[in-house]
Write a protein that holds these residues in place. Structure first.
Motif, PDB file in Angstrom:
ATOM      1  N   ASP A 157      54.071  49.701  33.419  1.00 37.25           N
ATOM      2  CA  ASP A 157      52.961  49.574  34.347  1.00 37.25           C
ATOM      3  C   ASP A 157      53.494  49.230  35.738  1.00 37.25           C
ATOM      4  O   ASP A 157      54.626  48.799  35.903  1.00 37.25           O
ATOM      5  CB  ASP A 157      52.020  48.469  33.897  1.00 37.25           C
ATOM      6  CG  ASP A 157      51.400  48.748  32.531  1.00 37.25           C
ATOM      7  OD1 ASP A 157      50.342  48.186  32.276  1.00 37.25           O
ATOM      8  OD2 ASP A 157      51.981  49.513  31.748  1.00 37.25           O
ATOM      9  N   ARG A 158      52.637  49.394  36.725  1.00 35.52           N
ATOM     10  CA  ARG A 158      52.954  48.999  38.090  1.00 35.52           C
ATOM     11  C   ARG A 158      51.875  48.038  38.585  1.00 35.52           C
ATOM     12  O   ARG A 158      50.682  48.340  38.494  1.00 35.52           O
ATOM     13  CB  ARG A 158      53.008  50.210  39.026  1.00 35.52           C
ATOM     14  CG  ARG A 158      54.027  51.272  38.645  1.00 35.52           C
ATOM     15  CD  ARG A 158      55.449  50.799  38.901  1.00 35.52           C
ATOM     16  NE  ARG A 158      56.397  51.886  38.774  1.00 35.52           N
ATOM     17  CZ  ARG A 158      57.191  52.074  37.726  1.00 35.52           C
ATOM     18  NH1 ARG A 158      57.125  51.244  36.692  1.00 35.52           N
ATOM     19  NH2 ARG A 158      58.051  53.068  37.689  1.00 35.52           N
ATOM     20  N   ILE A 159      52.282  46.908  39.101  1.00 38.35           N
ATOM     21  CA  ILE A 159      51.371  46.022  39.806  1.00 38.35           C
ATOM     22  C   ILE A 159      51.457  46.394  41.279  1.00 38.35           C
ATOM     23  O   ILE A 159      52.531  46.349  41.878  1.00 38.35           O
ATOM     24  CB  ILE A 159      51.755  44.545  39.604  1.00 38.35           C
ATOM     25  CG1 ILE A 159      51.626  44.155  38.126  1.00 38.35           C
ATOM     26  CG2 ILE A 159      50.877  43.635  40.471  1.00 38.35           C
ATOM     27  CD1 ILE A 159      52.149  42.767  37.812  1.00 38.35           C
ATOM     28  N   ILE A 160      50.334  46.802  41.842  1.00 41.33           N
ATOM     29  CA  ILE A 160      50.297  47.225  43.248  1.00 41.33           C
ATOM     30  C   ILE A 160      49.522  46.189  44.043  1.00 41.33           C
ATOM     31  O   ILE A 160      48.367  45.884  43.742  1.00 41.33           O
ATOM     32  CB  ILE A 160      49.646  48.618  43.385  1.00 41.33           C
ATOM     33  CG1 ILE A 160      50.417  49.648  42.542  1.00 41.33           C
ATOM     34  CG2 ILE A 160      49.619  49.041  44.855  1.00 41.33           C
ATOM     35  CD1 ILE A 160      49.799  51.023  42.557  1.00 41.33           C
ATOM     36  N   VAL A 161      50.174  45.661  45.050  1.00 43.99           N
ATOM     37  CA  VAL A 161      49.618  44.555  45.832  1.00 43.99           C
ATOM     38  C   VAL A 161      48.973  45.091  47.104  1.00 43.99           C
ATOM     39  O   VAL A 161      49.503  46.004  47.761  1.00 43.99           O
ATOM     40  CB  VAL A 161      50.725  43.552  46.189  1.00 43.99           C
ATOM     41  CG1 VAL A 161      50.220  42.490  47.156  1.00 43.99           C
ATOM     42  CG2 VAL A 161      51.262  42.891  44.916  1.00 43.99           C
ATOM     43  N   LEU A 219      46.774  47.898  53.506  1.00 40.28           N
ATOM     44  CA  LEU A 219      45.708  48.347  52.622  1.00 40.28           C
ATOM     45  C   LEU A 219      45.717  49.863  52.508  1.00 40.28           C
ATOM     46  O   LEU A 219      45.535  50.423  51.419  1.00 40.28           O
ATOM     47  CB  LEU A 219      44.361  47.854  53.153  1.00 40.28           C
ATOM     48  CG  LEU A 219      43.102  48.419  52.482  1.00 40.28           C
ATOM     49  CD1 LEU A 219      43.058  48.065  51.005  1.00 40.28           C
ATOM     50  CD2 LEU A 219      41.856  47.916  53.199  1.00 40.28           C
ATOM     51  N   ASP A 220      45.908  50.548  53.623  1.00 42.68           N
ATOM     52  CA  ASP A 220      45.962  52.015  53.586  1.00 42.68           C
ATOM     53  C   ASP A 220      47.104  52.491  52.699  1.00 42.68           C
ATOM     54  O   ASP A 220      46.972  53.486  51.987  1.00 42.68           O
ATOM     55  CB  ASP A 220      46.126  52.586  54.999  1.00 42.68           C
ATOM     56  CG  ASP A 220      44.852  52.481  55.828  1.00 42.68           C
ATOM     57  OD1 ASP A 220      43.762  52.383  55.222  1.00 42.68           O
ATOM     58  OD2 ASP A 220      44.941  52.496  57.065  1.00 42.68           O
ATOM     59  N   GLY A 221      48.229  51.784  52.747  1.00 39.07           N
ATOM     60  CA  GLY A 221      49.353  52.142  51.893  1.00 39.07           C
ATOM     61  C   GLY A 221      49.023  51.955  50.430  1.00 39.07           C
ATOM     62  O   GLY A 221      49.389  52.775  49.578  1.00 39.07           O
ATOM     63  N   ALA A 263      42.953  56.893  46.444  1.00 38.27           N
ATOM     64  CA  ALA A 263      41.536  56.586  46.613  1.00 38.27           C
ATOM     65  C   ALA A 263      41.317  56.023  48.006  1.00 38.27           C
ATOM     66  O   ALA A 263      42.255  55.549  48.654  1.00 38.27           O
ATOM     67  CB  ALA A 263      41.078  55.596  45.552  1.00 38.27           C
ATOM     68  N   PRO A 264      40.068  56.053  48.515  1.00 37.91           N
ATOM     69  CA  PRO A 264      39.799  55.530  49.858  1.00 37.91           C
ATOM     70  C   PRO A 264      40.123  54.046  49.972  1.00 37.91           C
ATOM     71  O   PRO A 264      39.853  53.258  49.061  1.00 37.91           O
ATOM     72  CB  PRO A 264      38.293  55.777  50.035  1.00 37.91           C
ATOM     73  CG  PRO A 264      37.960  56.868  49.081  1.00 37.91           C
ATOM     74  CD  PRO A 264      38.865  56.658  47.908  1.00 37.91           C
ATOM     75  N   ALA A 265      40.664  53.666  51.118  1.00 40.06           N
ATOM     76  CA  ALA A 265      41.021  52.267  51.344  1.00 40.06           C
ATOM     77  C   ALA A 265      39.805  51.356  51.325  1.00 40.06           C
ATOM     78  O   ALA A 265      39.906  50.183  50.936  1.00 40.06           O
ATOM     79  CB  ALA A 265      41.752  52.136  52.682  1.00 40.06           C
TER      80      ALA A 265
END
Length: 398
Positions: free
Chosen positions: A236-240, A202-204, A211-213
């Motif tokens: 676009d980028r899908i970020i998981v 999540l931090d990654g 933005a804050p985790a």
């Protein structure tokens, strides 16, 4: 829970943040050999030449930095110096890093980098490179990147090893199934391929979004991208979020990837005039389309509200989609939006739903966009549409 997919989404994040950098020196004050240094560094990255990359650097971790990004399939990589300040044999600089992923990006993405430089024997070297102030991290800033290509997807993840590659192949399989599902539901022009980024934690994820985790706990994935483009904008980028996504079952994982892929497909027809209930509701409609899921199964939070005599009075507002930690409110916003789009598809037809989406997105500003779209495409007023939606909720969830 999926995230938003438009350029103004989440703290104004687009694919990359361009960050201006202060300092008294103008870019032209930088010596030519600093520019040539960055040109050699970029050439080494593109040529996959570890020795040449290390020759540009006095970094203690130069080999590790190069190894982190060598797994990224690049079509271009270029530094453009934007600021330079010298103090004796050391200097600080900022540069716009412009790069393209091979086979996926039609235009370069840009992110700002901060560089510490060291002069030795009349030669400049890079002593450190990192994201500039207020700029987002890149995936390779977090560790070694492994890439897996699917039929319609490229998955980039942090980590190397058999287990990491197996996980990324699972993501690629889900994305490869999502693209045809979206293609069948959205018949407009789009690249029909996606880039999925998988940080370790999540931090990654938060680092990639700047933005804050805490704002993304429970959010399975988000899509970053520029809206209302002509088709020439970067992919676009899908970020998981691997922590939230990882606890989903196979069905949930597929719905999330299909939802996010829908944001990629509809980007060019999504504008600041598009309310979140429409962009998120449409993406969920595509995600659930053909799955056989009933309203009661897919909208449990809203069902409880309706059965508890707390029927919403209005369609979800943009603020209802904020990642505030109120999971129930957020879930109801998504569920109510999905059911609004589902109602349009059932009562007016899928083609009209697509036409409505495009008509609203064709406006550049919010005032009047939804009202005009409802009138011109669905021949209904906003008040009558809301009343019909509330009746639909009672029938489906009461």
């Amino acid at each position: 829970m999926a995230g938003r997919g438009r350029g103004s989404w989440v703290l104004g994040i687009c694919v990359a943040l361009l960050v201006g950098c202060g300092g008294p020196s103008a870019p032209d004050a930088a010596p030519g050999d600093v520019r040539r240094l960055l040109d050699r560094r970029a050439e080494a990255v593109l040529d996959r030449d570890a020795k040449a990359y290390r020759a540009t650097s006095q970094e203690a971790g130069a080999t590790e930095a190069y190894d982190n990004l060598r797994g990224v399939p690049l079509a271009s990589w270029e530094y453009r110096l934007t600021a330079f300040r010298r103090s004796g044999a050391r200097a600080t600089a900022t540069a716009d890093l412009r790069y393209r992923i091979k086979g996926y990006d039609s235009e370069p993405l840009t992110t700002s980098r901060a560089l510490t430089l060291q002069e030795r024997d009349g030669q400049w070297y890079v002593a450190a490179e990192r994201p500039a102030r207020k700029a987002t991290q890149q995936l390779w800033d977090q560790g070694p990147v492994t890439s897996v290509r699917g039929a319609h997807s490229l998955v980039l993840g942090v980590g190397r090893g058999e287990r990491d590659e197996t996980t990324l192949r699972q993501y690629a399989a889900l994305a490869d199934r999502a693209v045809p599902l979206v293609r069948d539901a959205w018949q407009g022009k789009w690249p029909q391929r996606v880039v999925v980024m998988v940080p370790k934690s999540l931090d990654g994820m938060a680092g990639l979004l700047g933005a804050p985790a805490s704002g993304y706990q429970g959010i399975a994935a988000v899509t970053t991208g520029e809206t209302g483009g002509s088709g020439a904008a970067p992919a676009d980028r899908i970020i998981v979020n691997p922590e939230a996504y990882g606890v989903l079952g196979d069905f949930g994982k597929q719905v999330v990837l299909t939802h996010e892929t829908t944001h990629v497909a509809t980007r060019a027809h999504t504008s600041p005039a598009t309310p979140l209930w429409l962009s998120e509701g449409f993406a969920d409609w595509v995600g659930y389309r053909g799955t056989g899921r009933t309203a009661a199964q897919a909208a449990p939070e809203l069902r409880r509200a309706v059965q508890g005599e707390k029927l919403p009075g209005v369609l979800p507002e943009d603020d209802d989609f904020g990642f505030s930690g109120d999971g129930g409110r957020l879930a109801q916003a998504y569920e109510g939006s999905w059911l609004a789009c589902r109602m349009i598809a059932e009562q007016w037809g899928e083609e009209r739903l697509r036409d409505f989406y495009e008509a609203v997105g064709a406006h550049k500003k919010r005032p009047g966009a939804v009202e005009d779209g409802l009138r011109d495409v669905l021949d209904i007023s906003p008040q009558d549409f809301t009343a019909r939606w509330r009746t639909y909720l009672r029938a489906e969830l009461g």
